[in-house]
Design an enzyme around this catalytic site. Sequence first.
Site, PDB file in Angstrom:
ATOM      1  N   LYS A  22      47.981  94.393 -44.970  1.00 47.17           N
ATOM      2  CA  LYS A  22      48.926  95.691 -45.161  1.00 47.17           C
ATOM      3  C   LYS A  22      50.172  95.434 -45.849  1.00 47.17           C
ATOM      4  CE  LYS A  22      51.414  97.528 -41.677  1.00 47.17           C
ATOM      5  NZ  LYS A  22      52.748  98.143 -42.033  1.00 47.17           N
ATOM      6  N   ASN A  23      50.856  94.350 -45.367  1.00 45.42           N
ATOM      7  CA  ASN A  23      52.220  94.298 -46.166  1.00 45.42           C
ATOM      8  C   ASN A  23      52.337  93.654 -47.370  1.00 45.42           C
ATOM      9  OD1 ASN A  23      53.210  95.733 -43.651  1.00 45.42           O
ATOM     10  ND2 ASN A  23      53.748  94.052 -42.747  1.00 45.42           N
ATOM     11  N   CYS A 117      57.472 102.454 -38.022  1.00 44.32           N
ATOM     12  CA  CYS A 117      57.653 102.390 -36.681  1.00 44.32           C
ATOM     13  C   CYS A 117      59.218 102.266 -36.164  1.00 44.32           C
ATOM     14  CB  CYS A 117      56.814 101.058 -36.098  1.00 44.32           C
ATOM     15  SG  CYS A 117      55.269 100.758 -36.614  1.00 44.32           S
ATOM     16  N   ARG A 122      66.844 101.059 -38.317  1.00 43.39           N
ATOM     17  CA  ARG A 122      66.126 100.335 -39.389  1.00 43.39           C
ATOM     18  C   ARG A 122      67.023 100.409 -40.754  1.00 43.39           C
ATOM     19  NH1 ARG A 122      59.702 100.238 -39.049  1.00 43.39           N
ATOM     20  NH2 ARG A 122      59.954  98.324 -40.309  1.00 43.39           N
ATOM     21  N   ASP A 305      55.359  91.044 -35.407  1.00 46.53           N
ATOM     22  CA  ASP A 305      54.335  91.908 -35.365  1.00 46.53           C
ATOM     23  C   ASP A 305      53.003  91.529 -34.554  1.00 46.53           C
ATOM     24  OD1 ASP A 305      55.809  93.419 -37.211  1.00 46.53           O
ATOM     25  OD2 ASP A 305      54.779  92.823 -39.023  1.00 46.53           O
ATOM     26  N   ARG A 397      47.260 103.425 -39.523  1.00 42.52           N
ATOM     27  CA  ARG A 397      48.377 102.928 -40.467  1.00 42.52           C
ATOM     28  C   ARG A 397      48.049 101.364 -41.005  1.00 42.52           C
ATOM     29  NH1 ARG A 397      53.962 102.601 -39.014  1.00 42.52           N
ATOM     30  NH2 ARG A 397      53.892 101.510 -41.015  1.00 42.52           N
TER      31      ARG A 397
HETATM   32  N1  EPU Z   1      67.706  94.694 -41.707  1.00 43.00           N
HETATM   33  C1  EPU Z   1      69.026  94.974 -42.034  1.00 43.00           C
HETATM   34  N2  EPU Z   1      69.384  95.567 -43.015  1.00 43.00           N
HETATM   35  C2  EPU Z   1      68.443  95.788 -44.136  1.00 43.00           C
HETATM   36  C3  EPU Z   1      67.251  95.530 -43.787  1.00 43.00           C
HETATM   37  C4  EPU Z   1      66.764  94.912 -42.703  1.00 43.00           C
HETATM   38  O1  EPU Z   1      69.922  94.727 -41.190  1.00 43.00           O
HETATM   39  O2  EPU Z   1      68.672  96.165 -45.169  1.00 43.00           O
HETATM   40  C5  EPU Z   1      67.306  93.989 -40.652  1.00 43.00           C
HETATM   41  C6  EPU Z   1      66.370  94.929 -39.420  1.00 43.00           C
HETATM   42  O3  EPU Z   1      67.202  96.031 -38.680  1.00 43.00           O
HETATM   43  C7  EPU Z   1      65.631  93.809 -38.583  1.00 43.00           C
HETATM   44  C8  EPU Z   1      65.767  92.639 -39.681  1.00 43.00           C
HETATM   45  O4  EPU Z   1      66.600  92.855 -40.675  1.00 43.00           O
HETATM   46  O5  EPU Z   1      66.290  93.660 -37.540  1.00 43.00           O
HETATM   47  C9  EPU Z   1      64.315  92.305 -40.470  1.00 43.00           C
HETATM   48  O6  EPU Z   1      63.965  93.591 -41.023  1.00 43.00           O
HETATM   49  P1  EPU Z   1      62.935  93.431 -42.444  1.00 43.00           P
HETATM   50  O7  EPU Z   1      63.949  94.049 -43.580  1.00 43.00           O
HETATM   51  O8  EPU Z   1      62.532  92.051 -42.561  1.00 43.00           O
HETATM   52  O9  EPU Z   1      61.716  94.480 -42.097  1.00 43.00           O
HETATM   53  P2  EPU Z   1      60.988  95.541 -43.099  1.00 43.00           P
HETATM   54  O10 EPU Z   1      60.973  95.058 -44.320  1.00 43.00           O
HETATM   55  O11 EPU Z   1      61.602  96.723 -42.501  1.00 43.00           O
HETATM   56  C10 EPU Z   1      58.508  94.219 -42.543  1.00 43.00           C
HETATM   57  C11 EPU Z   1      57.263  94.507 -42.179  1.00 43.00           C
HETATM   58  C12 EPU Z   1      57.614  94.925 -40.686  1.00 43.00           C
HETATM   59  C13 EPU Z   1      57.753  93.602 -39.941  1.00 43.00           C
HETATM   60  C14 EPU Z   1      59.051  93.249 -40.670  1.00 43.00           C
HETATM   61  C15 EPU Z   1      59.433  91.758 -39.976  1.00 43.00           C
HETATM   62  C16 EPU Z   1      56.551  95.785 -44.066  1.00 43.00           C
HETATM   63  C17 EPU Z   1      56.192  96.937 -44.864  1.00 43.00           C
HETATM   64  N3  EPU Z   1      57.040  95.890 -42.888  1.00 43.00           N
HETATM   65  O12 EPU Z   1      59.621  95.383 -42.043  1.00 43.00           O
HETATM   66  O13 EPU Z   1      55.843  95.215 -40.253  1.00 43.00           O
HETATM   67  O14 EPU Z   1      57.988  93.847 -38.530  1.00 43.00           O
HETATM   68  O15 EPU Z   1      59.275  93.013 -41.960  1.00 43.00           O
HETATM   69  O16 EPU Z   1      58.727  90.567 -40.402  1.00 43.00           O
HETATM   70  O17 EPU Z   1      56.426  94.915 -44.565  1.00 43.00           O
HETATM   71  C18 EPU Z   1      54.176  96.087 -38.990  1.00 43.00           C
HETATM   72  O18 EPU Z   1      53.420  95.539 -40.032  1.00 43.00           O
HETATM   73  O19 EPU Z   1      53.841  96.499 -38.014  1.00 43.00           O
HETATM   74  C19 EPU Z   1      55.512  96.037 -39.327  1.00 43.00           C
HETATM   75  C20 EPU Z   1      56.567  96.668 -38.450  1.00 43.00           C
END
Ligand code: EPU
Length: 428
Positions: A22-23, A117, A122, A305, A397
């Site tokens: 997915k990701n 989620c 976020r 995850d 999803r």
């Molecule tokens: N963060 C910040 N600022 C930013 C971005 C992130 O402070 O600009 C913080 C977040 O609050 C969090 C940490 O950095 O504490 C990590 O966030 P990240 O940006 O890595 O998460 P994401 O890109 O929003 C993706 C996956 C999530 C998975 C996370 C961590 C996708 C579409 N989503 O989210 O997947 O939990 O990386 O590995 O790739 C899932 O598949 O169930 C899912 C939630």
Amino acid sequence: MQKFVIKGGKPLRGSVRIGGAKNAAVAILPAVLLSDEPCVIENLPEISDVTSILKALTSIGAEVKMLSKSSVSIDPRPAKSFTVTKDITKGMRASSYMLGALLSRCNRARVSPPGGCDFGVRPIDQHIKGFEALGAKVIIDNGMVYARAPKLMGASIYLDVVSVGATINIMLAATKAAGLTVIENAAKEPHIVDLANFLNSMGANIMGAGTGVIKIRGVSHLHGSNYSIIPDQIEAGTYMVAAAATGGDVTIENVTPKHLESIVAKLIEIGADVEEFDESIRVSMKSRPKKCNVKTMPHPGFPTDMQPQIAVLLALADGTSIVTEGVWDNRFRYVEQLSLMGADIQVDGKSAIITGVNHLNGAPVKAVDLRAGAAMIIAGLAATGETTVEEIDHIDRGYENLAEKFKSLGAHIERVDDFSEYKVIKNA
Ligand code: EPU
């Protein structure tokens, strides 16, 4: 609305095939917008997040043609719009990737802020910091994120937190920027490497993906590509944990064992037998799970995850385990649901103290988010009696054909309409 009805207590046995990640898919599909020619993407998972991204691409004018259930041809050339509205992005985190992709394609992007989620706050400050370093002006106004850059220029960007989303968005925006971009403290997840491989297959020049430093030398054109997405690490991990939690014996096929190392290490500590092959993994469990502490971290650490799913296994363990969340502020909302099934879990800040119980009892519960929903399914499969899992649109999803896959392993699970009388599952 639909729900899953599960009659638990039956060990899972057999083999199950894992779909595309997915990701990775939700990053690679917007990346097609960087190409000057059509692309074919294969091994797409049949999940609603993929449908949503394809809708976003169609909404800006790209020509999207499904070639089969898991492959799509996308011609980005007719895409003229740079705006993606809320009706398309709601409920999906990865819509933010349309920002990086459109900024690269049109030098501007107007995208409604991402959903996804609920794990507490976020933010996307690191994405914005990256776009600004590349020369874009970013404004959030009237519920839309608006980014514009007369010309994107390579830059050195240090991420203050390891962020998957910011790393991907900066890669998208920098691939065709002039000069060299260096992302330091970059995320190392398998989907980052998959995106880099896809972009490189179109003629990009990206080095170091999978390490903490990614170097991108901008190119002016990308050509079409025919690319197959990697297997889903988290879907695989979910079936591995389900096999262990039900005391079963399951071969999980079409996986990359290297991506599953941290999950395998914990399953072995918990007492499972794990056999690795080139593209499959066999997990069996003959005794009660042992207690084990788990801390989630960015890759190659134990994936956040997989946190709710492993917590279900530990809820059945002999002894007390501590699960610590190292990525998100609030990823324990599922604990209340698991407690309804008899789990003994105390949450203290970013840790959950899990005292194992002999068995879980079936109960009506809900999926509070995607992976929490997967955890409820595992709990229902392991529990005595009947479990109903509501709000399963979260699960849809990210998990393809979930009921069919678990049924093929011998599980008693049905997807039923929430307001109709559901079929009683016999012989359970
Ligand atoms: N963060 C910040 N600022 C930013 C971005 C992130 O402070 O600009 C913080 C977040 O609050 C969090 C940490 O950095 O504490 C990590 O966030 P990240 O940006 O890595 O998460 P994401 O890109 O929003 C993706 C996956 C999530 C998975 C996370 C961590 C996708 C579409 N989503 O989210 O997947 O939990 O990386 O590995 O790739 C899932 O598949 O169930 C899912 C939630």
